[in-house]
Design a protein around this motif. Sequence first.
Motif, PDB file in Angstrom:
ATOM      1  N   ARG A 258     110.134 -13.983 -58.081  1.00  0.00           N
ATOM      2  CA  ARG A 258     110.359 -12.628 -58.582  1.00  0.00           C
ATOM      3  C   ARG A 258     111.117 -11.804 -57.556  1.00  0.00           C
ATOM      4  O   ARG A 258     110.801 -11.836 -56.362  1.00  0.00           O
ATOM      5  CB  ARG A 258     109.030 -11.945 -58.896  1.00  0.00           C
ATOM      6  CG  ARG A 258     108.236 -12.615 -60.011  1.00  0.00           C
ATOM      7  CD  ARG A 258     106.910 -11.926 -60.245  1.00  0.00           C
ATOM      8  NE  ARG A 258     105.990 -12.071 -59.120  1.00  0.00           N
ATOM      9  CZ  ARG A 258     104.684 -12.259 -59.265  1.00  0.00           C
ATOM     10  NH1 ARG A 258     104.150 -12.328 -60.460  1.00  0.00           N
ATOM     11  NH2 ARG A 258     103.906 -12.360 -58.194  1.00  0.00           N
ATOM     12  N   VAL A 259     112.105 -11.070 -58.034  1.00  0.00           N
ATOM     13  CA  VAL A 259     112.799 -10.085 -57.219  1.00  0.00           C
ATOM     14  C   VAL A 259     112.274  -8.719 -57.650  1.00  0.00           C
ATOM     15  O   VAL A 259     112.536  -8.265 -58.771  1.00  0.00           O
ATOM     16  CB  VAL A 259     114.326 -10.166 -57.424  1.00  0.00           C
ATOM     17  CG1 VAL A 259     115.025  -9.065 -56.625  1.00  0.00           C
ATOM     18  CG2 VAL A 259     114.857 -11.536 -57.043  1.00  0.00           C
ATOM     19  N   VAL A 260     111.507  -8.075 -56.785  1.00  0.00           N
ATOM     20  CA  VAL A 260     110.857  -6.807 -57.128  1.00  0.00           C
ATOM     21  C   VAL A 260     111.802  -5.673 -56.762  1.00  0.00           C
ATOM     22  O   VAL A 260     111.992  -5.340 -55.584  1.00  0.00           O
ATOM     23  CB  VAL A 260     109.501  -6.668 -56.404  1.00  0.00           C
ATOM     24  CG1 VAL A 260     108.828  -5.354 -56.804  1.00  0.00           C
ATOM     25  CG2 VAL A 260     108.602  -7.854 -56.750  1.00  0.00           C
ATOM     26  N   ALA A 272     118.358   5.714 -64.279  1.00  0.00           N
ATOM     27  CA  ALA A 272     118.177   6.321 -65.596  1.00  0.00           C
ATOM     28  C   ALA A 272     117.662   5.290 -66.589  1.00  0.00           C
ATOM     29  O   ALA A 272     116.866   5.618 -67.483  1.00  0.00           O
ATOM     30  CB  ALA A 272     119.494   6.906 -66.089  1.00  0.00           C
ATOM     31  N   TYR A 273     118.103   4.055 -66.433  1.00  0.00           N
ATOM     32  CA  TYR A 273     117.658   2.975 -67.324  1.00  0.00           C
ATOM     33  C   TYR A 273     117.873   1.653 -66.604  1.00  0.00           C
ATOM     34  O   TYR A 273     118.901   1.457 -65.942  1.00  0.00           O
ATOM     35  CB  TYR A 273     118.451   2.983 -68.639  1.00  0.00           C
ATOM     36  CG  TYR A 273     117.872   2.076 -69.696  1.00  0.00           C
ATOM     37  CD1 TYR A 273     116.813   2.497 -70.482  1.00  0.00           C
ATOM     38  CD2 TYR A 273     118.382   0.794 -69.900  1.00  0.00           C
ATOM     39  CE1 TYR A 273     116.267   1.665 -71.448  1.00  0.00           C
ATOM     40  CE2 TYR A 273     117.844  -0.037 -70.865  1.00  0.00           C
ATOM     41  CZ  TYR A 273     116.785   0.404 -71.637  1.00  0.00           C
ATOM     42  OH  TYR A 273     116.242  -0.420 -72.587  1.00  0.00           O
ATOM     43  N   VAL A 274     116.902   0.745 -66.740  1.00  0.00           N
ATOM     44  CA  VAL A 274     116.991  -0.561 -66.101  1.00  0.00           C
ATOM     45  C   VAL A 274     116.866  -1.643 -67.166  1.00  0.00           C
ATOM     46  O   VAL A 274     115.976  -1.588 -68.017  1.00  0.00           O
ATOM     47  CB  VAL A 274     115.884  -0.766 -65.038  1.00  0.00           C
ATOM     48  CG1 VAL A 274     116.007  -2.153 -64.402  1.00  0.00           C
ATOM     49  CG2 VAL A 274     115.961   0.318 -63.966  1.00  0.00           C
ATOM     50  N   ILE A 275     117.762  -2.605 -67.116  1.00  0.00           N
ATOM     51  CA  ILE A 275     117.672  -3.800 -67.943  1.00  0.00           C
ATOM     52  C   ILE A 275     117.072  -4.890 -67.063  1.00  0.00           C
ATOM     53  O   ILE A 275     117.690  -5.329 -66.094  1.00  0.00           O
ATOM     54  CB  ILE A 275     119.050  -4.211 -68.484  1.00  0.00           C
ATOM     55  CG1 ILE A 275     119.602  -3.102 -69.381  1.00  0.00           C
ATOM     56  CG2 ILE A 275     118.953  -5.534 -69.249  1.00  0.00           C
ATOM     57  CD1 ILE A 275     121.035  -3.322 -69.823  1.00  0.00           C
ATOM     58  N   TRP A 276     115.848  -5.308 -67.375  1.00  0.00           N
ATOM     59  CA  TRP A 276     115.118  -6.234 -66.531  1.00  0.00           C
ATOM     60  C   TRP A 276     115.415  -7.679 -66.908  1.00  0.00           C
ATOM     61  O   TRP A 276     116.046  -7.951 -67.923  1.00  0.00           O
ATOM     62  CB  TRP A 276     113.611  -5.975 -66.663  1.00  0.00           C
ATOM     63  CG  TRP A 276     113.193  -4.590 -66.317  1.00  0.00           C
ATOM     64  CD1 TRP A 276     112.919  -3.570 -67.170  1.00  0.00           C
ATOM     65  CD2 TRP A 276     113.024  -4.057 -64.996  1.00  0.00           C
ATOM     66  NE1 TRP A 276     112.579  -2.426 -66.477  1.00  0.00           N
ATOM     67  CE2 TRP A 276     112.636  -2.706 -65.142  1.00  0.00           C
ATOM     68  CE3 TRP A 276     113.148  -4.587 -63.711  1.00  0.00           C
ATOM     69  CZ2 TRP A 276     112.372  -1.880 -64.053  1.00  0.00           C
ATOM     70  CZ3 TRP A 276     112.884  -3.775 -62.621  1.00  0.00           C
ATOM     71  CH2 TRP A 276     112.498  -2.439 -62.801  1.00  0.00           C
ATOM     72  N   ASP A 329     122.450 -10.234 -60.700  1.00  0.00           N
ATOM     73  CA  ASP A 329     122.441 -11.639 -61.120  1.00  0.00           C
ATOM     74  C   ASP A 329     121.490 -12.440 -60.236  1.00  0.00           C
ATOM     75  O   ASP A 329     121.842 -12.818 -59.126  1.00  0.00           O
ATOM     76  CB  ASP A 329     123.873 -12.195 -61.030  1.00  0.00           C
ATOM     77  CG  ASP A 329     123.977 -13.619 -61.539  1.00  0.00           C
ATOM     78  OD1 ASP A 329     123.244 -13.972 -62.480  1.00  0.00           O
ATOM     79  OD2 ASP A 329     124.805 -14.381 -61.000  1.00  0.00           O
ATOM     80  N   PRO A 330     120.266 -12.710 -60.703  1.00  0.00           N
ATOM     81  CA  PRO A 330     119.334 -13.478 -59.874  1.00  0.00           C
ATOM     82  C   PRO A 330     119.685 -14.959 -59.838  1.00  0.00           C
ATOM     83  O   PRO A 330     120.385 -15.473 -60.718  1.00  0.00           O
ATOM     84  CB  PRO A 330     117.983 -13.261 -60.568  1.00  0.00           C
ATOM     85  CG  PRO A 330     118.338 -12.983 -61.988  1.00  0.00           C
ATOM     86  CD  PRO A 330     119.664 -12.271 -61.966  1.00  0.00           C
ATOM     87  N   VAL A 336     114.300 -10.471 -62.252  1.00  0.00           N
ATOM     88  CA  VAL A 336     114.280  -9.128 -61.679  1.00  0.00           C
ATOM     89  C   VAL A 336     113.181  -8.336 -62.380  1.00  0.00           C
ATOM     90  O   VAL A 336     113.182  -8.203 -63.607  1.00  0.00           O
ATOM     91  CB  VAL A 336     115.643  -8.439 -61.843  1.00  0.00           C
ATOM     92  CG1 VAL A 336     115.578  -7.004 -61.320  1.00  0.00           C
ATOM     93  CG2 VAL A 336     116.732  -9.219 -61.118  1.00  0.00           C
ATOM     94  N   THR A 337     112.241  -7.819 -61.586  1.00  0.00           N
ATOM     95  CA  THR A 337     111.084  -7.158 -62.169  1.00  0.00           C
ATOM     96  C   THR A 337     110.681  -5.958 -61.316  1.00  0.00           C
ATOM     97  O   THR A 337     111.366  -5.604 -60.353  1.00  0.00           O
ATOM     98  CB  THR A 337     109.918  -8.170 -62.313  1.00  0.00           C
ATOM     99  OG1 THR A 337     108.859  -7.558 -63.045  1.00  0.00           O
ATOM    100  CG2 THR A 337     109.419  -8.645 -60.958  1.00  0.00           C
TER     101      THR A 337
END
Length: 415
Positions: A258-260, A272-276, A329-330, A336-337
């Motif tokens: 996990r990438v925190v 403003a907004y995150v796409i996980w 890009d993980p 990505v969390t």
Amino acid sequence: MRTPSFLLVVLLLAGCASGGAPQMAPEASGERTPLILISVDGMRHDYLDREDASTPTFDALVASGVRAERLIPSYPTKTFPNHYTLVTGLHPAEHGIVGNTILDPDMGDSRGDSARFSLGNREAVTDGRWWGGEPIWVTAENAGIRTGTVSWPGSEAEIMGVRPTNWMVYDGDLSYDARVDSALGWVGAGAGFVTLYFEGVDTQGHRNGPLAPETARALEDVDAALARLVAGLRQRQIDADIVIVSDHGMADMAPERRVVLDDVIDLETETAYVIWGEAAGIWPALGADVDDMVARIDAMDHVSAWHRDDVPERYRFRGSRRIPPIVIDPEEGWTVTSRDYVERYPDRPNGGAHGFDNALLSMHGVFLASGPHFRAGTMTAPLASVDVYDILARALGVTPAANSGDPAVADRVLR
């Protein structure tokens, strides 16, 4: 143990004859050969070779047709972007479906809020403004060919003023048998192009992982549906072209990968907004230092971050206002969390996922085709998802719209 493919092909082809006499080719009889495009969501390229699944119908179609070593998806390797790439020949940045979740600042409201697209948003999914390019059913309908689509992304919207003659709202509870019977009914009534969609392989891949026995059983369910389709065509004495594709593959996930994001970013003040997830992105808050945010994220382990104008060229993921200003890009198998999500779900991610770099073999899907217009008993080099549209257009005998595929690829698979 797999049933020997050559025997299956003999049985399959023998069953296509009527009354012991060979069926007349569509060109000779003056009839159009219908084309059936089938998506097996999440079917990784190596699933065709797995030994824990009995897939006699897949095997027969491979032996009697043409198979690509792999089908290379576009980035991001997500469901909606690649399904629409397959039928337009355009990369996501070109046709506008840049993710399963999308924001468009130019389609926003009077308050300045961006319009939002997501898989479960019926209003957005049916709004033709989201869908750029010319999907193959529009090309076919404009050429006078009746079409039918079973739950293909984009087909529920009116695009360029055109809808398929027949189309269905996506219903995950609709049985595979019912989907196949709808397609057979449309073909029997004269449709020249029809799509089918099966999601179970993707579902089990997410839940249990790509190599899990549950994923193998889901593949067998699709094989049974294909057998029903082949039998139905034989009963109707229809010699059709069948093209089977997948939108992406699947990679193993694990809770420790996990990438925190909020280890380096203040989610409250900077976003403003995150796409996980596996193809992540950030719409920064007004006034946030985007360059500094990119640098902080990129310095983390197991992830790369770019400004949307700096995404590496090979991704073909630039030039659209719908791409998040920060693209994340993980590495394969990482997600990505947020810290809050980790605390609430310490055992996730598990199973499998996709969305990663499209150069990864685990993200590559399948392409196989069998029928009057396709080569027989042929294995060909990998092809790209953007190449499929041109192949479909050539098989249908229609002039393709402008696209990003390589037209020479069609010569490798078509007779």
